[in-house]
Design a protein around this motif. Sequence first.
Motif, PDB file in Angstrom:
ATOM      1  N   ASP A  70       0.797  -1.219   0.000  1.00 30.66           N
ATOM      2  CA  ASP A  70       0.000   0.000   0.000  1.00 30.66           C
ATOM      3  C   ASP A  70       0.835   1.276   0.000  1.00 30.66           C
ATOM      4  O   ASP A  70       0.282   2.377   0.038  1.00 30.66           O
ATOM      5  N   GLU A  71       2.156   1.119  -0.091  1.00 28.93           N
ATOM      6  CA  GLU A  71       3.004   2.313  -0.097  1.00 28.93           C
ATOM      7  C   GLU A  71       2.974   2.982  -1.472  1.00 28.93           C
ATOM      8  O   GLU A  71       2.993   2.320  -2.513  1.00 28.93           O
ATOM      9  N   LEU A  72       2.942   4.298  -1.468  1.00 29.51           N
ATOM     10  CA  LEU A  72       2.956   5.070  -2.710  1.00 29.51           C
ATOM     11  C   LEU A  72       4.355   4.981  -3.327  1.00 29.51           C
ATOM     12  O   LEU A  72       5.353   5.272  -2.667  1.00 29.51           O
ATOM     13  N   PRO A  73       4.486   4.576  -4.593  1.00 30.14           N
ATOM     14  CA  PRO A  73       5.809   4.470  -5.218  1.00 30.14           C
ATOM     15  C   PRO A  73       6.426   5.854  -5.399  1.00 30.14           C
ATOM     16  O   PRO A  73       5.735   6.869  -5.340  1.00 30.14           O
ATOM     17  N   PRO A  74       7.724   5.914  -5.637  1.00 32.40           N
ATOM     18  CA  PRO A  74       8.395   7.201  -5.859  1.00 32.40           C
ATOM     19  C   PRO A  74       7.753   7.958  -7.025  1.00 32.40           C
ATOM     20  O   PRO A  74       7.448   7.373  -8.070  1.00 32.40           O
ATOM     21  N   GLN A  75       7.545   9.261  -6.842  1.00 34.53           N
ATOM     22  CA  GLN A  75       6.904  10.086  -7.861  1.00 34.53           C
ATOM     23  C   GLN A  75       7.937  10.980  -8.540  1.00 34.53           C
ATOM     24  O   GLN A  75       8.840  11.500  -7.891  1.00 34.53           O
ATOM     25  N   PHE A  76       7.778  11.134  -9.859  1.00 33.65           N
ATOM     26  CA  PHE A  76       8.621  12.093 -10.578  1.00 33.65           C
ATOM     27  C   PHE A  76       7.783  12.713 -11.691  1.00 33.65           C
ATOM     28  O   PHE A  76       6.815  12.109 -12.186  1.00 33.65           O
ATOM     29  N   HIS A  77       8.150  13.897 -12.109  1.00 31.33           N
ATOM     30  CA  HIS A  77       7.365  14.643 -13.091  1.00 31.33           C
ATOM     31  C   HIS A  77       8.271  15.068 -14.239  1.00 31.33           C
ATOM     32  O   HIS A  77       9.182  15.862 -14.057  1.00 31.33           O
ATOM     33  N   GLY A  78       8.000  14.477 -15.423  1.00 32.18           N
ATOM     34  CA  GLY A  78       8.710  14.883 -16.628  1.00 32.18           C
ATOM     35  C   GLY A  78      10.068  14.227 -16.789  1.00 32.18           C
ATOM     36  O   GLY A  78      10.764  13.920 -15.824  1.00 32.18           O
ATOM     37  N   ASN A  79      10.420  14.007 -18.062  1.00 28.73           N
ATOM     38  CA  ASN A  79      11.726  13.472 -18.434  1.00 28.73           C
ATOM     39  C   ASN A  79      12.005  14.000 -19.841  1.00 28.73           C
ATOM     40  O   ASN A  79      11.423  13.533 -20.821  1.00 28.73           O
ATOM     41  N   ASN A  80      12.870  14.985 -19.898  1.00 30.95           N
ATOM     42  CA  ASN A  80      13.116  15.658 -21.174  1.00 30.95           C
ATOM     43  C   ASN A  80      13.567  14.688 -22.264  1.00 30.95           C
ATOM     44  O   ASN A  80      13.141  14.774 -23.423  1.00 30.95           O
ATOM     45  N   LEU A  81      14.437  13.751 -21.930  1.00 27.19           N
ATOM     46  CA  LEU A  81      14.963  12.807 -22.917  1.00 27.19           C
ATOM     47  C   LEU A  81      13.850  11.928 -23.488  1.00 27.19           C
ATOM     48  O   LEU A  81      13.738  11.737 -24.705  1.00 27.19           O
ATOM     49  N   LEU A  82      12.991  11.400 -22.586  1.00 28.61           N
ATOM     50  CA  LEU A  82      11.895  10.547 -23.047  1.00 28.61           C
ATOM     51  C   LEU A  82      10.904  11.333 -23.904  1.00 28.61           C
ATOM     52  O   LEU A  82      10.419  10.848 -24.932  1.00 28.61           O
ATOM     53  N   GLU A  83      10.613  12.554 -23.478  1.00 30.41           N
ATOM     54  CA  GLU A  83       9.636  13.339 -24.227  1.00 30.41           C
ATOM     55  C   GLU A  83      10.140  13.681 -25.625  1.00 30.41           C
ATOM     56  O   GLU A  83       9.387  13.659 -26.600  1.00 30.41           O
ATOM     57  N   VAL A  84      11.440  13.986 -25.739  1.00 26.64           N
ATOM     58  CA  VAL A  84      12.020  14.238 -27.069  1.00 26.64           C
ATOM     59  C   VAL A  84      12.005  12.954 -27.897  1.00 26.64           C
ATOM     60  O   VAL A  84      11.668  12.963 -29.088  1.00 26.64           O
ATOM     61  N   ALA A  85      12.343  11.828 -27.268  1.00 29.71           N
ATOM     62  CA  ALA A  85      12.419  10.549 -27.983  1.00 29.71           C
ATOM     63  C   ALA A  85      11.064  10.147 -28.538  1.00 29.71           C
ATOM     64  O   ALA A  85      10.938   9.790 -29.721  1.00 29.71           O
ATOM     65  N   TRP A  86       9.991  10.210 -27.691  1.00 27.80           N
ATOM     66  CA  TRP A  86       8.695   9.740 -28.206  1.00 27.80           C
ATOM     67  C   TRP A  86       8.025  10.755 -29.117  1.00 27.80           C
ATOM     68  O   TRP A  86       6.966  10.494 -29.675  1.00 27.80           O
ATOM     69  N   THR A  87       8.639  11.899 -29.323  1.00 26.06           N
ATOM     70  CA  THR A  87       8.167  12.841 -30.338  1.00 26.06           C
ATOM     71  C   THR A  87       8.949  12.686 -31.634  1.00 26.06           C
ATOM     72  O   THR A  87       8.370  12.626 -32.724  1.00 26.06           O
ATOM     73  N   VAL A  88      10.279  12.602 -31.502  1.00 25.67           N
ATOM     74  CA  VAL A  88      11.132  12.558 -32.689  1.00 25.67           C
ATOM     75  C   VAL A  88      11.072  11.198 -33.384  1.00 25.67           C
ATOM     76  O   VAL A  88      10.967  11.120 -34.621  1.00 25.67           O
ATOM     77  N   VAL A  89      11.140  10.114 -32.613  1.00 31.53           N
ATOM     78  CA  VAL A  89      11.194   8.779 -33.221  1.00 31.53           C
ATOM     79  C   VAL A  89       9.961   8.489 -34.083  1.00 31.53           C
ATOM     80  O   VAL A  89      10.097   8.083 -35.249  1.00 31.53           O
ATOM     81  N   PRO A  90       8.722   8.679 -33.568  1.00 31.79           N
ATOM     82  CA  PRO A  90       7.564   8.455 -34.447  1.00 31.79           C
ATOM     83  C   PRO A  90       7.555   9.351 -35.677  1.00 31.79           C
ATOM     84  O   PRO A  90       7.173   8.917 -36.771  1.00 31.79           O
ATOM     85  N   PHE A  91       8.010  10.617 -35.500  1.00 36.23           N
ATOM     86  CA  PHE A  91       8.052  11.524 -36.648  1.00 36.23           C
ATOM     87  C   PHE A  91       9.008  10.994 -37.713  1.00 36.23           C
ATOM     88  O   PHE A  91       8.689  11.001 -38.912  1.00 36.23           O
ATOM     89  N   VAL A  92      10.163  10.514 -37.304  1.00 37.06           N
ATOM     90  CA  VAL A  92      11.149   9.982 -38.262  1.00 37.06           C
ATOM     91  C   VAL A  92      10.593   8.745 -38.956  1.00 37.06           C
ATOM     92  O   VAL A  92      10.724   8.578 -40.183  1.00 37.06           O
ATOM     93  N   ILE A  93       9.958   7.856 -38.185  1.00 42.55           N
ATOM     94  CA  ILE A  93       9.388   6.633 -38.772  1.00 42.55           C
ATOM     95  C   ILE A  93       8.344   6.983 -39.826  1.00 42.55           C
ATOM     96  O   ILE A  93       8.368   6.464 -40.953  1.00 42.55           O
ATOM     97  N   VAL A  94       7.411   7.869 -39.476  1.00 49.37           N
ATOM     98  CA  VAL A  94       6.357   8.248 -40.415  1.00 49.37           C
ATOM     99  C   VAL A  94       6.941   8.943 -41.643  1.00 49.37           C
ATOM    100  O   VAL A  94       6.509   8.697 -42.777  1.00 49.37           O
ATOM    101  N   ALA A  95       7.938   9.798 -41.445  1.00 50.35           N
ATOM    102  CA  ALA A  95       8.547  10.510 -42.576  1.00 50.35           C
ATOM    103  C   ALA A  95       9.226   9.541 -43.535  1.00 50.35           C
ATOM    104  O   ALA A  95       9.076   9.646 -44.762  1.00 50.35           O
TER     105      ALA A  95
END
Length: 350
Positions: A70-95
Amino acid sequence: MRRARTIGVAVVAALLLGGCSRFEMYQPVTEQGKDIRDLYNILLVAAAIVFVLVEGAIVFAVFRYRRRDDELPPQFHGNNLLEVAWTVVPFVIVAVLFVLGWVALNRIQARADNPRVVLNVQGFQWQWSFTYQDEKVQVEKGKPAEDLTIKGTGAKPAEIYLPVGQTIEVNTEARDVIHSFYVREFLFKRDAFPGHVNTFPLTITKPGVYHGQCTEYCGLAHQAMRFTVHAVPMSEYRTWLAQAKKRAESGCPEDTSPGQIAAQNVAFDKPCMTAKAGEPFTLKFDNKEAVAHNVSIHEGADAGSPAVLTGQIITGPRVVDYQVPALKAGRHFYRCDVHPNAMTGTLVAK
């Protein structure tokens, strides 16, 4: 955890191998089909990689971060590397896929300046007619020559010949509703619309006999819209073409049983009939199905000509004899008045 991963990998491998094996059952026999196959394989690999990565991430998250207490797991907000990756990678694939698709589409639809054969295909309920453009046939004396046309019926689907290794331009159109021209081994299909012509090139690379069909549901006898393509060397194609022209010049080579016609699968069993000019005759009409049909004959080349016979409409199975008055020498039009677009033909009086 390890067992779940093993099962997941096995399922993915089975799906991919099964999909590939089903696709590779039909090796393309046209240059355009090979481009389509190559593009398909690239898309399949790209889709498989994305599927494995996404499903792997889901399975990892489910087992790695599943609730244990029942313990709340560690919380974190945002990850610049992941956010860039899941934006750029799909764009490159589609292009990349867009560019590959664009290049393949341009190759597949590139029109030749001087095609060896121009084939005009018309779909109608429920068969096909194939006209060889500029291959002239003198059907009637004193009238302009016509392009050679091979017309199928529900009882006898059309069989056409095309040369191997030559550029063929195909123009598709429909007489009534939307149809679709498809040959499995070509790995290509194109819809045929009323009032609009679709054009595409074909270059067949392998001799053989290939079966085509309509793949757009177009009515009750849709399944009867089949045809056969004989892909042959150029010399054999020329021989067949000469023989086909000679048969067409005879008026109606398909009528091997003069004075008789049958209806089945909402179609006449022959695209034309023959009769002696200037003599009345008896026409035996055999309606082989539990659908209402008749035969009406017009003394002229189209339905707008005056009718000389309007046969009794009957529901089969039943046979009826029509007494047809004497006809002038030439070509006359006949149809079923119940199905005036689907069931038509030409009566040649000589």
